[in-house]
Design a protein around this motif. Structure first.
Motif, PDB file in Angstrom:
ATOM      1  N   THR A 167       0.876  -1.172   0.000  1.00  0.00           N
ATOM      2  CA  THR A 167       0.000   0.000   0.000  1.00  0.00           C
ATOM      3  C   THR A 167       0.909   1.217   0.000  1.00  0.00           C
ATOM      4  O   THR A 167       2.116   1.115   0.282  1.00  0.00           O
ATOM      5  CB  THR A 167      -0.907   0.054   1.240  1.00  0.00           C
ATOM      6  OG1 THR A 167      -0.095   0.304   2.401  1.00  0.00           O
ATOM      7  CG2 THR A 167      -1.697  -1.238   1.422  1.00  0.00           C
TER       8      THR A 167
ATOM      9  N   ASP B  60      -3.805   4.078  -8.246  1.00  0.00           N
ATOM     10  CA  ASP B  60      -3.793   2.618  -8.107  1.00  0.00           C
ATOM     11  C   ASP B  60      -2.989   1.931  -9.208  1.00  0.00           C
ATOM     12  O   ASP B  60      -2.377   0.895  -8.976  1.00  0.00           O
ATOM     13  CB  ASP B  60      -5.220   2.067  -8.080  1.00  0.00           C
ATOM     14  CG  ASP B  60      -5.945   2.399  -6.785  1.00  0.00           C
ATOM     15  OD1 ASP B  60      -5.268   2.758  -5.799  1.00  0.00           O
ATOM     16  OD2 ASP B  60      -7.188   2.305  -6.760  1.00  0.00           O
TER      17      ASP B  60
ATOM     18  N   SER C 155       0.095  -0.578  -8.601  1.00  0.00           N
ATOM     19  CA  SER C 155       0.195  -1.933  -9.149  1.00  0.00           C
ATOM     20  C   SER C 155       1.511  -2.103  -9.904  1.00  0.00           C
ATOM     21  O   SER C 155       2.101  -3.187  -9.900  1.00  0.00           O
ATOM     22  CB  SER C 155      -0.996  -2.250 -10.051  1.00  0.00           C
ATOM     23  OG  SER C 155      -0.906  -1.594 -11.296  1.00  0.00           O
TER      24      SER C 155
END
Length: 178
Positions: free
Chosen positions: A35, A94, A98
């Motif tokens: 995260t 995001d 990734s």
């Protein structure tokens, strides 16, 4: 006497704090994904990328010579280093996370490749230098692969290429199961 106990107490607390600072690595795990909170390093003032993932491979082993044959016990792991990893919150999303996760997954892929190489190698009494050579070659291949990944995905900006790489690495990890 009381001063020496207090000083010893401060030294012990300082040592324990230093020891905690050293071992902040996160071992790779399928269940534990990165995260943005894991990226704790300071952003370099002149940094161009939106984020940087510091990850790598470590190993340890013991070897015994039994009847002219080397018996090897080893452990190879991929780690993420939060204090050397950073991101620019205003530029990250995001998709970039990734991309950074995949850098860590690629480190795990090469840790698995090194494990296979160690399992399949017949070592001589020069086991220490032979393992070092395998590690050195693995790190070189890992570095070249990480660079290729960044260039082909244009550092996550090429979404189609990023999705292809995600599938490629997932397939590779699955094919070299733990």
């Amino acid at each position: 006497m009381d001063k020496s106990i207090i000083i010893l107490g401060f030294l012990l607390m300082a040592f324990l704090g230093f020891a905690q600072e050293i071992d902040t690595s996160i071992p790779w795990s399928l269940e534990r994904r990165l995260t943005w909170d894991d990226f704790k390093g300071p952003v370099p003032p002149d940094a161009v990328p939106a984020a940087t993932t510091a990850s790598g491979i470590s190993y340890k082993y013991s070897a015994n010579l039994i009847y002219h044959e080397v018996k090897l016990d080893f452990e190879v792991n991929a780690f993420f280093y939060p204090n050397e990893s950073w991101y620019k919150p205003d530029y990250c999303d995001d998709l970039i996370l990734s991309h950074e996760q995949l850098h860590f997954d690629i480190a795990e892929l090469f840790a698995r490749k090194m494990r296979l190489k160690l399992e399949r190698t017949s070592f001589t009494e020069n086991v220490k230098s032979e393992i070092r050579e395998i590690y050195k070659n693995t790190l070189k291949e890992l570095s070249d692969f990480q660079e290729k990944y960044d260039w082909e995905t244009n550092f996550s900006r090429n979404t189609e290429a990023q999705l292809r790489w995600n599938a490629r690495i997932q397939e590779a990890l699955t094919s070299i199961e733990e």
